[in-house]
Design a protein around this motif. Structure first.
Motif, PDB file in Angstrom:
ATOM      1  N   GLN A   1       0.827  -1.206   0.000  1.00  0.00           N
ATOM      2  CA  GLN A   1       0.000   0.000   0.000  1.00  0.00           C
ATOM      3  C   GLN A   1       0.863   1.260   0.000  1.00  0.00           C
ATOM      4  O   GLN A   1       0.548   2.237  -0.678  1.00  0.00           O
ATOM      5  N   GLY A   2       1.945   1.256   0.783  1.00  0.00           N
ATOM      6  CA  GLY A   2       2.828   2.422   0.815  1.00  0.00           C
ATOM      7  C   GLY A   2       3.474   2.687  -0.531  1.00  0.00           C
ATOM      8  O   GLY A   2       3.561   3.842  -0.984  1.00  0.00           O
ATOM      9  N   MET A   3       3.928   1.624  -1.196  1.00  0.00           N
ATOM     10  CA  MET A   3       4.525   1.787  -2.527  1.00  0.00           C
ATOM     11  C   MET A   3       3.483   2.265  -3.528  1.00  0.00           C
ATOM     12  O   MET A   3       3.775   3.110  -4.388  1.00  0.00           O
ATOM     13  N   ALA A   4       2.265   1.737  -3.423  1.00  0.00           N
ATOM     14  CA  ALA A   4       1.196   2.180  -4.324  1.00  0.00           C
ATOM     15  C   ALA A   4       0.901   3.662  -4.123  1.00  0.00           C
ATOM     16  O   ALA A   4       0.698   4.407  -5.090  1.00  0.00           O
ATOM     17  N   ALA A   5       0.877   4.105  -2.866  1.00  0.00           N
ATOM     18  CA  ALA A   5       0.628   5.524  -2.579  1.00  0.00           C
ATOM     19  C   ALA A   5       1.738   6.397  -3.161  1.00  0.00           C
ATOM     20  O   ALA A   5       1.477   7.487  -3.692  1.00  0.00           O
ATOM     21  N   ALA A   6       2.982   5.917  -3.062  1.00  0.00           N
ATOM     22  CA  ALA A   6       4.109   6.685  -3.585  1.00  0.00           C
ATOM     23  C   ALA A   6       4.057   6.822  -5.105  1.00  0.00           C
ATOM     24  O   ALA A   6       4.536   7.815  -5.667  1.00  0.00           O
ATOM     25  N   LEU A   7       3.504   5.838  -5.781  1.00  0.00           N
ATOM     26  CA  LEU A   7       3.318   5.927  -7.237  1.00  0.00           C
ATOM     27  C   LEU A   7       2.100   6.772  -7.581  1.00  0.00           C
ATOM     28  O   LEU A   7       2.091   7.509  -8.569  1.00  0.00           O
ATOM     29  N   LEU A   8       1.059   6.668  -6.753  1.00  0.00           N
ATOM     30  CA  LEU A   8      -0.218   7.295  -7.076  1.00  0.00           C
ATOM     31  C   LEU A   8      -0.169   8.808  -6.967  1.00  0.00           C
ATOM     32  O   LEU A   8      -0.734   9.524  -7.811  1.00  0.00           O
TER      33      LEU A   8
END
Length: 474
Positions: free
Chosen positions: A110-117
């Protein structure tokens, strides 16, 4: 390539972008009131429980700048789609987790997804809305949605737990992702990719792993019998940090443009942001555990108890936006941190006196919320004040990175202080420490900030990667 923004299409796209910002902010704060239930269900210790928060924060902060580079290289639309799908998959993994390790892994996702999003969302917004009033309105909606999501996440988590199990704080992400993807429509396929240049993946992984090792060392020290892994983790931090510095210098396209790191106001903002999250950011964690573990509040009651804090944070944001142009930023920030520190000290006194919510906890939440709301906006204005307009996004991303990494390290230190089975005296001590950390930011701003802005520095093309760049300029 600009995206068409006919009235209906523009409204749909803005819904998708605002929904993405809501998702990122909500997922950071909604977890807090669920921590005791998750700890009991999956047999987390009070020491290990911090990883549910830190896993998201570390990888969000660590991959934020890389997310900007990927959006530049492959197109914001493609990265937006990838990030939303990763968010959905990670949320499903977290909801289905039957033990601690899979849940932590899902929070990393989730943290990596947020960083991309976040950078992809900003890239789509810039492509879809021309500079001027139209973009300003869109940016205002986007930023406000994030602020509301961050402030009300704890309350929303309490509401969900009143009627459902803790797994639903993760299942709730799935309809949000679906709405975002449906609303975005063709926009996520309409942005062109940039030049295929190397991205700093290895440097990013080194930096993230170093922070994970550092937080892991503090976690082991928190246990009654610290393992030898503390020494190994400390050595790992040194090796990985050195590797990150070497890799950053050798790359043709460094993760952080060196010229940015020489801007005094940005340096101060990054320091202050780390202190901010180590003090005010830890307040959510400490108050949640205290209310539910010591005072026996239900998850719903604990969530409702945070409503005044959410309200005063919003008031503080507004106050800072209006005062930023009328008084020196160093005075604004110093006053904000002193006010917030006073609120944390009131919380410590309330815990020590075992007073009621209205007499002790509420005044502490109101004071600390006003201080942290004012400081939040002030530090992002400070971080971008002396940068060229084209570097605001990168500068804001650096401040956000410092903010969440500082929060992860600060939370690990506080868990080290309160131990495996915290009682009321342990919470008194940790609240006092957060007050000291917040107070330390006041002289930092007074003595390190220069009244005279240095000349703009030449920097390379920015990477659209900032959770809070808009809120810092409002």
């Amino acid at each position: 390539m600009p995206v068409s923004t006919a009235p209906t299409q523009g409204a749909r796209l803005l819904t998708a972008l605002a929904g993405a910002q809501l998702l990122v902010a909500l997922d950071f704060s909604i977890i807090y009131v669920a921590l005791p239930d998750i700890g009991t269900s999956l047999q987390f210790s009070a020491v290990a429980l911090q990883w549910i928060v830190s896993a998201y924060a570390i990888f969000f902060a660590g991959f934020l700048l890389l997310g900007g580079q990927l959006s530049d290289a492959f197109g914001a639309g493609r990265v937006y789609l990838t990030a939303q799908l990763l968010f959905a998959a990670s949320s499903i993994g977290a909801a289905l987790a039957s033990s601690a390790a899979p849940l932590i892994a899902a929070r990393v996702g989730q943290g990596m997804a947020a960083a991309l999003l976040v950078p992809a969302t900003l890239g789509l917004l810039s492509s879809a809305y021309p500079a001027g009033p139209e973009r300003d309105r869109a940016v205002s909606v986007w930023g406000t949605t994030g602020a509301v999501g961050l402030a009300l996440g704890v309350t929303a988590g309490g509401g969900i737990l009143a009627v459902a199990s803790w797994q639903w704080v993760f299942w709730i992400n799935i309809p949000i992702v679906a709405v975002c993807l449906l609303a975005a429509g063709n926009a996520i396929r309409s942005t062109a990719a940039g030049a295929r240049v190397p991205v700093a993946t290895t440097a990013t992984l080194s930096a993230c792993t170093a922070v994970v090792a550092l937080v892991g060392a503090f976690t082991e020290l928190s246990r009654s019998k610290p393992a030898l892994s503390v020494v190994a983790a400390a050595l790992g931090v040194a090796v990985l940090a050195g590797g990150f510095l070497i890799l950053s210098q050798k790359r043709r396209r460094p993760l952080v443009p060196p010229a940015l790191l020489r801007v005094r106001t940005l340096q101060v903002a990054c320091l202050v942001a780390a202190l901010y999250m180590a003090s005010f950011g830890a307040e959510f964690y400490l108050v949640t555990l205290y209310l539910q573990k010591v005072r026996d509040y239900s998850a719903f009651a604990a969530g409702m108890a945070f409503l005044p804090l959410a309200g005063t944070i919003t008031v503080g944001n507004t106050v800072a936006g209006r005062l930023a142009g009328r008084m020196p930023l160093e005075r604004l920030l110093s006053a904000a941190f002193v006010t917030g520190a006073a609120g944390l000290l009131v919380l410590a006194l309330a815990v020590a006196a075992e007073g009621g919510y209205t007499q002790g906890i509420l005044p502490g939440l109101l004071l600390s919320g006003l201080g942290q709301g004012t400081a939040f906006t002030g530090m992002f204005i400070t971080g971008t004040r002396d940068l060229p307009q084209t570097s605001n996004a990168t500068g804001s991303a650096l401040v956000t990175t410092a903010q969440y990494i500082g929060g992860s390290i600060g939370l690990a230190l506080l868990v080290l202080l309160h131990g495996e089975q915290p009682t009321a005296p342990d919470f008194v001590r940790t609240f006092c420490v957060t007050a000291v950390i917040a107070t330390a930011a006041a002289p930092s701003t007074l003595f390190l900030l220069s009244r005279t802005a240095p000349p703009p520095v030449p920097v390379s093309r920015p990477h659209q990667s900032s959770e809070h760049s808009t809120r810092g300029r409002r």
